[in-house]
Scaffold this active site. Structure first.
Site, PDB file in Angstrom:
ATOM      1  N   GLY A 513       2.150   1.086  -7.908  1.00  0.00           N
ATOM      2  CA  GLY A 513       3.060   2.207  -8.077  1.00  0.00           C
ATOM      3  C   GLY A 513       3.285   3.003  -6.801  1.00  0.00           C
ATOM      4  CB  VAL A 517      -2.756  -3.718  -4.025  1.00  0.00           C
ATOM      5  CG1 VAL A 517      -4.268  -3.808  -4.188  1.00  0.00           C
ATOM      6  CG2 VAL A 517      -2.230  -2.520  -4.773  1.00  0.00           C
ATOM      7  CG  ASP A 628       3.382   3.362 -13.399  1.00  0.00           C
ATOM      8  OD1 ASP A 628       4.114   2.880 -14.283  1.00  0.00           O
ATOM      9  OD2 ASP A 628       3.346   2.936 -12.238  1.00  0.00           O
TER      10      ASP A 628
END
Ligand SMILES: *[C@@H]1O[C@H](CO)[C@@H](O)[C@H](O)[C@H]1NC(C)=O
Ligand SMILES: *[C@@H]1O[C@H](CO)[C@@H](O)[C@H](O)[C@H]1NC(C)=O
Ligand SMILES: *[C@@H]1O[C@H](CO)[C@@H](O)[C@H](O)[C@H]1NC(C)=O
Ligand SMILES: *[C@@H]1O[C@H](CO)[C@@H](O)[C@H](O)[C@H]1NC(C)=O
Ligand SMILES: *[C@@H]1O[C@H](CO)[C@@H](O)[C@H](O)[C@H]1NC(C)=O
Ligand SMILES: *[C@@H]1O[C@H](CO)[C@@H](O)[C@H](O)[C@H]1NC(C)=O
Ligand SMILES: *[C@@H]1O[C@H](CO)[C@@H](O)[C@H](O)[C@H]1NC(C)=O
Length: 820
Positions: A513, A517, A628
């Site tokens: 989000g 990563v 989220d």
């Protein structure tokens, strides 16, 4: 030839649409049913109209440039014409009248005092005025004084204390009937003025008093790039008003026939009204739900609690959720010596109808004044940004609600024995400090300064001697002091670069989000996942650090563990434990891998997610709303235990992002509850909604977003709802689950999923109830119709990176709605 061209030009001129439309009406001029008045730049148009499904006819005003006919003002709302024979005229005396030409009677007239040379004009602002023919400055009559259900930019909603005109918004009776409905939204001038919504004589909702920055009851109303707003209180007038910041924006505030107060924004590219804000939205917005001295907190279950220092007035009724009696003091006031005040923060200010105010007093004067009058119960500053001004309350404090953030503060009177000792000690300490500092001479100051500089210099040196691998969290000594009780390991940027091969593409695990990563391996062989947050310069580092520390303290077997962080050279990195099995979506949406998760495993995963979410909502100290939650945010460890990731990111990062005004929406379409996607209102119930979507997706193996049924074009939720109602829920179950299903568990999961995605947040269960429902055989209530957000952005569903963050450059940004 020339003659011909001339003739042709005349022809074009004559046939130009609207060429006969003017923006004025002069005395005795008759505007008939088929004619309209158009403002000079064609913003607004005024004329007769006939609401859909109605045989009545009215004179009204609408936007000229908007394809959807949107009535913003109605003259004869309570005196309709029954046929198309109406005529609008200005009399020579300056009275505007609507006449029924067949019957010859006047159905409506403006209340105007006589003038000699009147003109009637439709202005660009949507104000329809009658003036004396010379100056439009002080019209003798204006439609802005007789508003119907719509507040346009520049309109003053409130009371003119000189003329006595009270400008209120009053809803239409129904979508087909512009007659005055039950709901009014107006400024109540009693006590400290406040905006209230009434139904008949009952208050339904308080927008709250103005606190110098916004309305106390609408904390998510905040400055934005479309409009700004103000509230004026002076001896001549009291009003609320909004103005356009972006002159091309088209926005209006409407009191709907249902009693909702909604702000709409026209999106030209989509040719559609977009619901921008809505109030009176959740249970806690119901006026005085928790009674006197009760406070409503939408994140709690039950929502009502007594303010600290108070207890339920009638405990038996309180227990069965009848909160109307409210609360009473645990120790009564006796107006004795030593009575003082306790501070309550982040609340909606109580009803100010029986309050007293003075906008120039200081807070200290205010406290003194309240203390000296035994019937004064509470006080606060009327201007929270300045901390000045004074509001005093006499009598019960009603309609308080606890806000997650951005609320006001209030000082409530208590006997000496109940004064919050910490608070009191603090204030006496600061007072003492003030007294001590004053006599300090310049010499002492200089000495102090040199000690400080010396200290700082040495610190710097020490810091430089430390290896570059070490953190540089606090560049100044103040911050460094905080590191001593830091339980969160700080990683050096070099370490992370080494671990992730300089953030190589090969190590990239995906896009979350708030940034990509990466997988990394530390020197000791430990595997980590590194989240590289999007760069920001306005981030308050100290605040961010504190947030990260508190988040790192959250520990639950169904949450991904935050191992540490790194803030260096503009990089903000969060380091998490690495999950070898990646995220849930790589199983359930993958035709080849979906068989790896049979029903018992899926059921355990559902329960695990519920437990993790419950911990975030209720059991942790922080009370975190994830915002989220989605299948790709559920990671699986080596034993396929689900772990929620990305929690708290919205809190630490998203919040500040919003302040930083980037165009970023926190959340993912398809999982966002309608009230959040549409209006930016989030609560634990919007997480519950996302949870419901996840449950349905786990059972069906299909994505909600992107799922379109071949026959009825419903999304997954709509499809599940349809099948549930026909008793055919089992058809939803993913093919690859085959024999492994437990029919009663599957049906129960679908049922609970549908309860979680109900349209109204107050209908959805809390996570506590969800856990109870999963863990027992109690009969479940029937789900009501699910809600979904219809205004989907045009984006590729399969691109997870772009569905995480919706960048809206020139369309519109709803980031400022994120409630912080
Ligand atoms: C308005 O115009 C329509 C067609 O343009 C016509 O049929 C109707 O009779 C007109 N009404 C009046 C009142 O003039
Ligand atoms: C008009 O009535 C029909 C049938 O009752 C309804 O479907 C439609 O929504 C109504 N239109 C408006 C604008 O209210
Ligand atoms: C609102 O914006 C307008 C236009 O930019 C400006 O003139 C006005 O002063 C602003 N009002 C407030 C209260 O900020
Ligand atoms: C408000 O307080 C100020 C300062 O204490 C005082 O001068 C003023 O008269 C007060 N105004 C009213 C309306 O009481
Ligand atoms: C206390 O305030 C109330 C309400 O304003 C007022 O009626 C009363 O006279 C005041 N009492 C004193 C002692 O000032
Ligand atoms: C509130 O306080 C701020 C900061 O002191 C000041 O700028 C503002 O004008 C005040 N507002 C009112 C209404 O007094
Ligand atoms: C200050 O706090 C201490 C303990 O926290 C308490 O014992 C003491 O009574 C407090 N002092 C005052 C003035 O309330």
């Amino acid at each position: 030839m020339i003659k011909f061209i001339f003739f042709f030009l005349v022809l074009i001129y004559a046939s130009r649409p609207g060429s006969h439309a003017t923006d004025t009406i002069s005395p005795n001029q008759i505007v008939t049913y088929n004619e309209t008045i158009v403002s000079s730049l064609e913003n607004f148009e005024l004329g007769f109209f006939n609401p859909a499904n109605s045989t009545n006819h009215y004179v009204g005003m609408w936007y000229k440039k908007i394809s959807t006919r949107t009535i913003v003002w109605v003259a004869n709302r309570n005196a309709p014409l029954t046929d198309a024979s109406g005529e609008l005229t200005l009399t020579p005396e300056g009275v505007l009248i609507i006449r029924d030409a067949t019957k010859g009677n006047v159905v409506w007239s403006s209340s105007t005092t006589s003038v000699t040379n009147p003109v009637c004009k439709l202005l660009e602002t949507g104000n329809f005025i009658i003036y004396d023919g010379i100056s439009q400055e002080n019209p003798i009559w204006q439609s802005f004084d007789y508003m119907t259900d719509t507040l346009l930019p520049g309109m003053k909603q409130g009371v003119d204390l000189v003329t006595g005109i009270d400008r209120r918004l009053t809803s239409w009776k129904s979508d087909d009937d512009p007659g005055s409905g039950e709901f009014s939204y107006w400024v109540d001038p009693r006590g400290y003025p406040q905006l209230i919504l009434t139904q008949g004589r009952d208050i339904k909702f308080r927008g709250g008093p103005w606190n110098g920055r916004g309305l106390s009851g609408i904390s998510f109303l905040r400055p934005n790039r479309f409009y700004n707003f103000t509230f004026v209180v002076n001896p001549r007038e009291i009003y609320y008003k909004f103005s356009l910041v972006d002159p091309s924006a088209i926005t209006r505030l409407v009191v709907e026939p249902s009693g909702r107060i909604q702000r709409w924004l026209w999106i030209d590219s989509e040719q559609e009204w977009y619901l921008y804000l809505t109030t009176a939205n959740d249970q806690c917005d119901r006026y005085a739900l928790c009674g006197p001295y009760g406070s409503c907190n939408i994140d709690k279950s039950p929502v009502c609690e007594c303010l600290k220092g108070f207890e339920p007035a009638s405990p038996n009724e309180w227990i069965v959720a009848d909160w109307s009696q409210g609360c009473r003091r645990t120790t009564p006031l006796d107006c004795g010596q030593g009575e003082g005040f306790n501070k309550y923060s982040n609340i909606k200010l109580p009803d100010t109808r029986w309050s007293w105010f003075n906008e120039t007093m200081s807070l200290l004067e205010c406290e003194k004044m309240c203390k000296s009058n035994c019937s004064c119960n509470a006080y606060t500053a009327s201007n929270i940004s300045g901390g000045n001004g004074c509001i005093l309350w006499f009598g019960g404090l009603t309609d308080i609600r606890t806000m997650a953030e951005n609320g006001d503060f209030l000082y409530i009177r208590f006997p000496r024995s109940q004064i919050d000792s910490i608070e009191n000690n603090q204030s006496s300490r600061t007072r003492r400090r003030v007294r001590v500092i004053v006599p300090i001479t310049c010499g002492v100051l200089v000495m102090l300064l040199s000690i400080l500089l010396y200290y700082r210099f040495n610190r710097k040196k020490q810091q430089q001697q430390q290896e570059g691998n070490k953190n540089k969290f606090g560049q100044d000594p103040e911050n460094r002091n905080g590191d001593e009780d830091l339980e969160l390991p700080l990683f050096g940027l070099c370490t992370i670069h080494k671990a992730t091969n300089n953030f190589s593409m090969k190590n990239k695990l995906g896009e979350g989000g708030f940034g990509p990563v990466y997988k990394g391996v530390l020197e000791d062989g430990k595997e980590i996942a590194v989240k590289r947050l999007a760069k920001t310069s306005t981030q308050g580092l100290g605040e961010f650090k504190n947030e990260v520390i508190s988040i790192s303290k959250l520990q639950h077997r169904n949450l991904v563990k935050l191992l540490g962080c790194c803030i260096e050279e503009d990089e903000v990195l969060l380091i998490y434990e690495y999950m070898p099995n990646k995220s849930l979506d790589s199983f359930i949406f993958d035709k080849n891998r979906c068989e790896l998760l049979d029903w018992p495993a899926r059921y355990e995963i559902i329960i695990g997610i519920a437990r993790g979410l419950l911990y975030l909502h209720q059991d942790s100290r922080l009370r975190i709303i994830h915002r989220d939650l989605k299948v790709s945010n559920i990671l699986l460890d080596k034993d396929l235990n689900p772990k929620i990731s990305d929690f708290g990111t919205a809190r630490t990062f998203g919040g500040n992002q919003i302040e930083a005004n980037t165009h970023r929406v926190v959340g993912t379409y398809g999982y966002m509850a309608p009230e959040y996607a549409g209006n930016g209102i989030f609560s634990i119930k919007s997480d519950v909604y996302s949870f419901g979507v996840i449950v349905l997706e786990i059972v069906c193996g299909e994505k909600n977003r992107g799922f379109v049924h071949k026959e009825h074009y419903n999304n997954l939720i709509g499809h599940a709802w349809g099948l549930h109602n026909e008793g055919r829920s089992l058809q939803l179950v993913a093919k690859c689950l085959n024999e492994s299903i437990n029919v009663s568990q599957v049906l129960r999961s679908i049922h609970i999923g549908l309860l979680c995605v109900q349209r109204h947040p107050e209908d959805r269960p809390t996570m506590t109830s969800v856990i109870v429902m999963f863990g027992s055989e109690v009969p479940l209530p029937s789900p009501k119709e699910p809600g979904f957000y219809v205004g989907e952005p045009t984006q590729d569903t399969r691109q997870s990176s772009s569905s995480n963050e919706i960048h809206s450059n020139n369309k519109l940004s709803i980031t400022m709605l994120n409630g912080r």
